[in-house]
Design a protein around this motif. Sequence first.
Motif, short mmCIF file in Angstrom:
data_model
loop_
_atom_site.label_atom_id
_atom_site.label_comp_id
_atom_site.label_asym_id
_atom_site.label_seq_id
_atom_site.Cartn_x
_atom_site.Cartn_y
_atom_site.Cartn_z
N LEU A 158 5.68 0.05 9.66
CA LEU A 158 5.10 0.27 8.34
C LEU A 158 6.12 0.89 7.40
O LEU A 158 7.10 1.49 7.84
CB LEU A 158 3.90 1.21 8.45
N LYS A 159 5.86 0.75 6.13
CA LYS A 159 6.69 1.37 5.11
C LYS A 159 5.76 1.93 4.05
O LYS A 159 4.77 1.29 3.67
CB LYS A 159 7.63 0.33 4.50
N LEU A 160 6.08 3.13 3.58
CA LEU A 160 5.29 3.72 2.51
C LEU A 160 5.44 2.85 1.27
O LEU A 160 6.56 2.57 0.84
CB LEU A 160 5.78 5.15 2.25
N PRO A 161 4.34 2.38 0.69
CA PRO A 161 4.45 1.49 -0.47
C PRO A 161 4.85 2.24 -1.73
O PRO A 161 4.73 3.47 -1.81
CB PRO A 161 3.02 0.94 -0.60
N VAL A 162 5.28 1.48 -2.70
CA VAL A 162 5.52 2.03 -4.04
C VAL A 162 4.16 2.42 -4.58
O VAL A 162 3.17 1.68 -4.44
CB VAL A 162 6.20 0.98 -4.95
N LEU A 163 4.08 3.58 -5.18
CA LEU A 163 2.83 4.09 -5.72
C LEU A 163 2.31 3.18 -6.82
O LEU A 163 3.02 2.86 -7.77
CB LEU A 163 3.04 5.51 -6.26
N ALA A 164 1.06 2.76 -6.68
CA ALA A 164 0.43 1.90 -7.69
C ALA A 164 0.13 2.72 -8.94
O ALA A 164 -0.24 3.90 -8.86
CB ALA A 164 -0.85 1.30 -7.14
N LYS A 165 0.26 2.08 -10.10
CA LYS A 165 -0.11 2.73 -11.36
C LYS A 165 -1.62 2.89 -11.41
O LYS A 165 -2.35 1.99 -11.00
CB LYS A 165 0.36 1.89 -12.55
N ALA A 218 -1.13 -6.46 -5.81
CA ALA A 218 -2.22 -7.43 -5.66
C ALA A 218 -3.30 -6.87 -4.72
O ALA A 218 -2.99 -6.33 -3.66
CB ALA A 218 -1.68 -8.74 -5.10
N LEU A 219 -4.54 -7.05 -5.13
CA LEU A 219 -5.67 -6.65 -4.30
C LEU A 219 -5.78 -7.68 -3.16
O LEU A 219 -5.84 -8.88 -3.41
CB LEU A 219 -6.94 -6.63 -5.15
N LEU A 220 -5.79 -7.20 -1.91
CA LEU A 220 -5.75 -8.10 -0.76
C LEU A 220 -7.03 -8.90 -0.55
O LEU A 220 -6.99 -9.98 0.04
CB LEU A 220 -5.44 -7.31 0.51
N ALA A 221 -8.17 -8.37 -0.98
CA ALA A 221 -9.44 -9.07 -0.79
C ALA A 221 -10.46 -8.55 -1.80
O ALA A 221 -10.31 -7.44 -2.32
CB ALA A 221 -9.95 -8.87 0.63
N THR A 225 -4.70 -0.15 4.91
CA THR A 225 -3.84 -0.30 3.73
C THR A 225 -4.17 0.76 2.69
O THR A 225 -3.27 1.35 2.08
CB THR A 225 -3.99 -1.72 3.14
N CYS A 226 -5.46 1.01 2.48
CA CYS A 226 -5.87 2.05 1.54
C CYS A 226 -5.29 3.41 1.94
O CYS A 226 -4.81 4.17 1.09
CB CYS A 226 -7.39 2.16 1.49
N ALA A 227 -5.35 3.73 3.23
CA ALA A 227 -4.83 5.01 3.72
C ALA A 227 -3.33 5.10 3.49
O ALA A 227 -2.81 6.16 3.10
CB ALA A 227 -5.17 5.21 5.19
N LEU A 228 -2.62 4.02 3.71
CA LEU A 228 -1.17 4.01 3.46
C LEU A 228 -0.89 4.24 1.98
O LEU A 228 0.01 5.01 1.62
CB LEU A 228 -0.58 2.69 3.94
N ASN A 229 -1.69 3.64 1.11
CA ASN A 229 -1.54 3.87 -0.33
C ASN A 229 -1.86 5.32 -0.68
O ASN A 229 -1.21 5.91 -1.55
CB ASN A 229 -2.44 2.91 -1.11
N ALA A 230 -2.85 5.90 -0.03
CA ALA A 230 -3.18 7.31 -0.28
C ALA A 230 -2.05 8.22 0.17
O ALA A 230 -1.75 9.23 -0.48
CB ALA A 230 -4.49 7.69 0.43
N THR A 270 -6.14 13.12 -3.21
CA THR A 270 -5.74 11.82 -3.77
C THR A 270 -6.92 11.19 -4.47
O THR A 270 -8.08 11.43 -4.13
CB THR A 270 -5.22 10.84 -2.70
N ALA A 271 -6.61 10.38 -5.46
CA ALA A 271 -7.62 9.52 -6.06
C ALA A 271 -7.99 8.46 -5.03
O ALA A 271 -7.24 8.21 -4.08
CB ALA A 271 -7.05 8.87 -7.32
N GLY A 272 -9.12 7.83 -5.21
CA GLY A 272 -9.49 6.73 -4.33
C GLY A 272 -8.46 5.62 -4.44
O GLY A 272 -8.02 5.26 -5.53
N GLN A 273 -8.06 5.11 -3.28
CA GLN A 273 -7.03 4.07 -3.23
C GLN A 273 -7.64 2.77 -2.73
O GLN A 273 -8.37 2.75 -1.73
CB GLN A 273 -5.89 4.49 -2.31
N LEU A 274 -7.35 1.70 -3.43
CA LEU A 274 -7.82 0.36 -3.07
C LEU A 274 -6.76 -0.34 -2.21
O LEU A 274 -5.61 0.10 -2.15
CB LEU A 274 -8.10 -0.44 -4.33
N PRO A 275 -7.14 -1.43 -1.55
CA PRO A 275 -6.18 -2.14 -0.70
C PRO A 275 -5.23 -3.05 -1.50
O PRO A 275 -5.29 -4.27 -1.42
CB PRO A 275 -7.08 -2.94 0.25
N PHE A 276 -4.36 -2.41 -2.26
CA PHE A 276 -3.32 -3.12 -3.01
C PHE A 276 -2.05 -3.21 -2.19
O PHE A 276 -1.65 -2.24 -1.54
CB PHE A 276 -2.97 -2.38 -4.31
#
Length: 152
Positions: A12-19, A46-49, A68-73, A36-42
């Motif tokens: 895994l890799k920590l993603p770039v923080l979504a705007k 792009a939203l995965l589903a 994916t949401c947890a990784l974004n968080a 954290t704010a609620g994180q979607l599966p981006f």
Amino acid sequence: MSVEARLTELGLKLPVLAKPAGAYVPAIVTGNLVYTAGQLPFVDGALLATGKVGADVSAEDAAKLARTCALNALAAAASVIGSLDRVTRIVKVVGFVASTPDFSGQPAVINGASELLGEVFGEAGQHARSAVGVAVLPLDAPVEVELIVEFA
């Protein structure tokens, strides 16, 4: 082992923080806690589903989306504390699952997030949790996850 090394070991890799998609910030610090704010599966913007778990999205796929949401968080948390190596405990996970009225497997879906946090942080990744079924989430996402993280 550093958290970054552990993520790499897990593939895994920590993603770039979504705007933010609204008038909020991705994470804030108060005392020694990050909310954290609620994180979607981006992924890569792009939203995965989209759709409801139990109709459009399987519970198994939704659990992967929660991961994916947890990784974004975690990316949101890192944005305000600098390094995930400062994390001393994942305090709480709140997971929302947009699901059909007859779907009752929200805990299994949010296990995707909980299991990722355990894999990354070990015992410090064990946390309190809420897994809540809802009618709809922003952008018709099937899953949303937020964290409360303690750090030193």
